[in-house]
Motif scaffolding. Sequence first.
Motif, mmCIF file in Angstrom:
data_model
loop_
_atom_site.group_PDB
_atom_site.id
_atom_site.type_symbol
_atom_site.label_atom_id
_atom_site.label_comp_id
_atom_site.label_asym_id
_atom_site.label_seq_id
_atom_site.Cartn_x
_atom_site.Cartn_y
_atom_site.Cartn_z
ATOM 1 N N ALA A 94 0.887 -1.189 0.133
ATOM 2 C CA ALA A 94 0.054 -0.152 -0.026
ATOM 3 C C ALA A 94 0.800 1.344 0.038
ATOM 4 N N VAL A 95 1.858 1.246 0.750
ATOM 5 C CA VAL A 95 2.952 2.413 0.769
ATOM 6 C C VAL A 95 3.428 2.607 -0.443
ATOM 7 N N VAL A 96 3.717 1.842 -1.373
ATOM 8 C CA VAL A 96 4.399 2.094 -2.554
ATOM 9 C C VAL A 96 3.343 2.322 -3.506
ATOM 10 N N HIS A 97 2.242 1.680 -3.703
ATOM 11 C CA HIS A 97 1.189 2.037 -4.533
ATOM 12 C C HIS A 97 0.666 3.663 -4.210
ATOM 13 N N ARG A 98 0.500 3.965 -2.987
ATOM 14 C CA ARG A 98 0.257 5.283 -2.457
ATOM 15 C C ARG A 98 1.254 6.250 -3.118
ATOM 16 N N GLU A 99 2.481 6.172 -2.986
ATOM 17 C CA GLU A 99 3.402 7.070 -3.450
ATOM 18 C C GLU A 99 3.622 7.023 -5.047
#
Length: 409
Positions: free
Chosen positions: A346-351
């Motif tokens: 989720a962190v990467v996709h949000r970034e």
Amino acid sequence: MNRYELRLVLLWYLHSADAAQTWINPQEAHIPLEPLSEGVTPASFADYDEAMRWYEAERGNLLAATRAAEEAGLDVIAWQLPAVLRSVHMILNPFEEWLTMSRIGLGAARRVGDRTAEAELLESLGMACTQSHRLAEAAEYHQGALAARRETGDRLGEALSLNDIGLIHLRGRRLETAKDHFEQAVTLFRELEAVHWEAVVLANLAEVTYELAQLEEASAFVHRALETHRELGNQGGEGNALRILSAVQRESDRPEEALRSAQDALDIALTHGNHMWEGYWLLELGRAQLANDEPHDALVSFQRAASLQRRLGDRAREARAWDGAGETYRRLGRPAEAADFHRRAAVVHRELDDQWPTALALDGLAGALREADEAEEARPHWAEALRALASYDDPRAAALRDRITAALA
């Protein structure tokens, strides 16, 4: 070294790179090159491994050669070198080199006033931006290539650009717009009797209709693509079609067939030593293994995919592999570990501002937290997932939205 000697050295690099492309990415078309002078013999290669070793040894020199051509005013060589190397860059993702060389090439093509060459470099920049997930920038480059090709009457190039733009919309989950571009492209390819490219776009149509939950239509498209790729002996296209077919079979409650298709795709990638294919197709193999209740095998597939995507620099696909690992740990009854993997994804996709996979990862995270008896901590993640889904109205998004709403209630 005088200008004449420099030109001979640069032409040697150009023709050697073209010879390497023949082995590294043989399905890509070659651009016409000026014949070499007598006495200058380019490198030649016996197989893929030898060509790849040459590229890895010379990649720094190839960038330096492109810069040297620009500085010496040898603009034709300055655009041709990055145009030739695009077919190598697109399977290895050396993003900084790829972008730098293509920008040099674009400037050179514009200085010589060659709109056909300009389109080649715009397409290369578009591909680099798409694969590094800079989708807005990619769209601008591909729209520029499309305009140049329409201006010069290059109908094959026009169809290629339409397909490229469709792929950007597919990555951004603008599914109906993607489908429209693929339909335009496949019509042009059919008129031009470009059978290989028609099959490529049929597979893209299969993927977009699969994402639209139109499984019968997706199955028809992918079987046509698969048949053509096999007739042409195009194993890369065959493997990609098998990946899509596996997804269709999996969702059509045919898990054993899905597993066979995914494994056949992976076997093609391994036979060719193509890590881009391997890393991507392992994602579907992992999902097929889960559908066949083989979570330990799935975990190996997702972890291998994540490792390969990290090496290739594709953060979006690496995060998708983490999300698959999270789903697998949930299946194994280990929700705390599952939550860690979903959270990382989720962190990467949000970034990357990629809302659809962000929603999927957050849904997985919330589900894992609930299974770990942390239901209240799950609620804000589901609420964020609903916000991420707000711009999507396709059937899969609607179904996910309904399920999350029910979970929150």
